[in-house]
Structures are given as C-alpha cells and as structure tokens.
Motif scaffolding. Structure first.
Motif, short mmCIF file in Angstrom:
data_model
loop_
_atom_site.label_atom_id
_atom_site.label_comp_id
_atom_site.label_asym_id
_atom_site.label_seq_id
_atom_site.Cartn_x
_atom_site.Cartn_y
_atom_site.Cartn_z
N MET A 49 -49.47 13.14 11.33
CA MET A 49 -48.40 14.11 11.31
C MET A 49 -47.45 13.77 10.16
O MET A 49 -46.99 12.64 10.05
N PRO A 50 -47.16 14.74 9.29
CA PRO A 50 -46.26 14.46 8.17
C PRO A 50 -44.83 14.21 8.67
O PRO A 50 -44.45 14.67 9.75
N GLN A 51 -44.11 13.49 7.87
CA GLN A 51 -42.70 13.24 8.17
C GLN A 51 -41.87 13.86 7.06
O GLN A 51 -42.18 13.71 5.88
N ILE A 52 -40.82 14.55 7.45
CA ILE A 52 -39.89 15.11 6.48
C ILE A 52 -38.52 14.54 6.80
O ILE A 52 -38.02 14.68 7.91
N TRP A 53 -37.95 13.89 5.80
CA TRP A 53 -36.64 13.29 5.93
C TRP A 53 -35.67 14.04 5.04
O TRP A 53 -35.98 14.33 3.88
N MET A 54 -34.49 14.36 5.56
CA MET A 54 -33.49 15.10 4.81
C MET A 54 -32.12 14.44 4.94
O MET A 54 -31.82 13.84 5.97
N THR A 55 -31.33 14.61 3.88
CA THR A 55 -29.93 14.19 3.97
C THR A 55 -29.19 15.18 4.85
O THR A 55 -29.70 16.26 5.16
N TYR A 56 -27.97 14.83 5.22
CA TYR A 56 -27.18 15.76 6.02
C TYR A 56 -26.89 17.05 5.24
O TYR A 56 -26.87 18.13 5.82
N ASP A 57 -26.70 16.94 3.93
CA ASP A 57 -26.47 18.13 3.11
C ASP A 57 -27.70 19.03 3.12
O ASP A 57 -27.59 20.26 3.23
N GLU A 58 -28.89 18.44 3.00
CA GLU A 58 -30.12 19.23 3.02
C GLU A 58 -30.34 19.87 4.39
O GLU A 58 -30.73 21.04 4.49
N LEU A 59 -30.08 19.10 5.44
CA LEU A 59 -30.20 19.63 6.80
C LEU A 59 -29.19 20.76 7.02
O LEU A 59 -29.50 21.76 7.66
N ALA A 60 -28.00 20.61 6.45
CA ALA A 60 -26.99 21.65 6.56
C ALA A 60 -27.46 22.94 5.90
O ALA A 60 -27.28 24.03 6.46
N THR A 61 -28.08 22.83 4.74
CA THR A 61 -28.62 24.01 4.05
C THR A 61 -29.70 24.66 4.90
O THR A 61 -29.74 25.88 5.05
N LEU A 62 -30.58 23.86 5.47
CA LEU A 62 -31.65 24.37 6.32
C LEU A 62 -31.09 25.07 7.55
O LEU A 62 -31.59 26.12 7.97
N SER A 63 -30.03 24.50 8.12
CA SER A 63 -29.48 25.01 9.38
C SER A 63 -28.37 26.04 9.18
O SER A 63 -27.91 26.64 10.15
N GLY A 64 -27.92 26.20 7.94
CA GLY A 64 -26.85 27.16 7.68
C GLY A 64 -25.50 26.73 8.24
O GLY A 64 -24.77 27.52 8.81
#
Length: 94
Positions: free
Chosen positions: A1-16
């Motif tokens: 299973m792949p793992q995707i790691w994001m910064t809080y800024d990247e997660l914020a962009t993804l989550s709006g």
C-alpha cells in the motif's frame, strides 16, 4: 500500500481549510505524524484522504488518462518490429 505524506499546508490545500485547521483534523483523525529532515511536520494520509488526493489529481486540467494512453501507445510502437519503408530501399538506385 503506498504512503502519502503531506505537510499541514498541503493537507490544508487538499481539505480546503487553513493549516491550523488541517493540524486539528490530523489530530482528530489520529494520522501518523513525523518531523522531516527539512524541519516540516508531515502527516500520513489515511485511505479516505488518499482517495480524495487521487481524485484531485484526476480533476486537474492535465488529462492524466490521456497521457497514460499516449505513453502506452508510444511504448507499443517502440517495442514493435521495425519495418523498413519500401521507398528507402530504392534510394540511390537509378
């Protein structure tokens, strides 16, 4: 299973949302967190967030499915048997 790691800024962009809200979301979802060598904290996406991430990639202006099909067609052409052009065989013949 792949793992995707994001910064809080990247997660914020993804989550709006804002980076602070993304941090709260990561804590609420009990996402794994790690401090990276660059000093940023990254969170590992769960399957639901990964699905959302992949969906955003598919929705971008760049047509990913078309690009994949073009690469497969190029591979098919390059791996096929090369045939000589009949006109090139008569070159130099008077």
């Amino acid at each position: 299973m792949p793992q995707i790691w994001m910064t809080y800024d990247e997660l914020a962009t993804l989550s709006g949302c804002s980076a602070a809200e993304a941090r709260v979301q990561a804590l609420h979802l009990s996402l794994d967190r790690r401090k990276s060598r660059d000093g940023n904290t990254r969170v590992k996406l769960n399957p639901a967030l990964m699905a959302r991430f992949f969906e955003t990639i598919r929705e971008t202006e760049f047509d990913l499915d078309h690009a994949i099909a073009a690469l497969r067609e190029t591979h098919r052409q390059m791996s096929g048997v090369l045939t000589a052009d009949p006109a090139s065989l008569t070159r130099g013949v008077a």
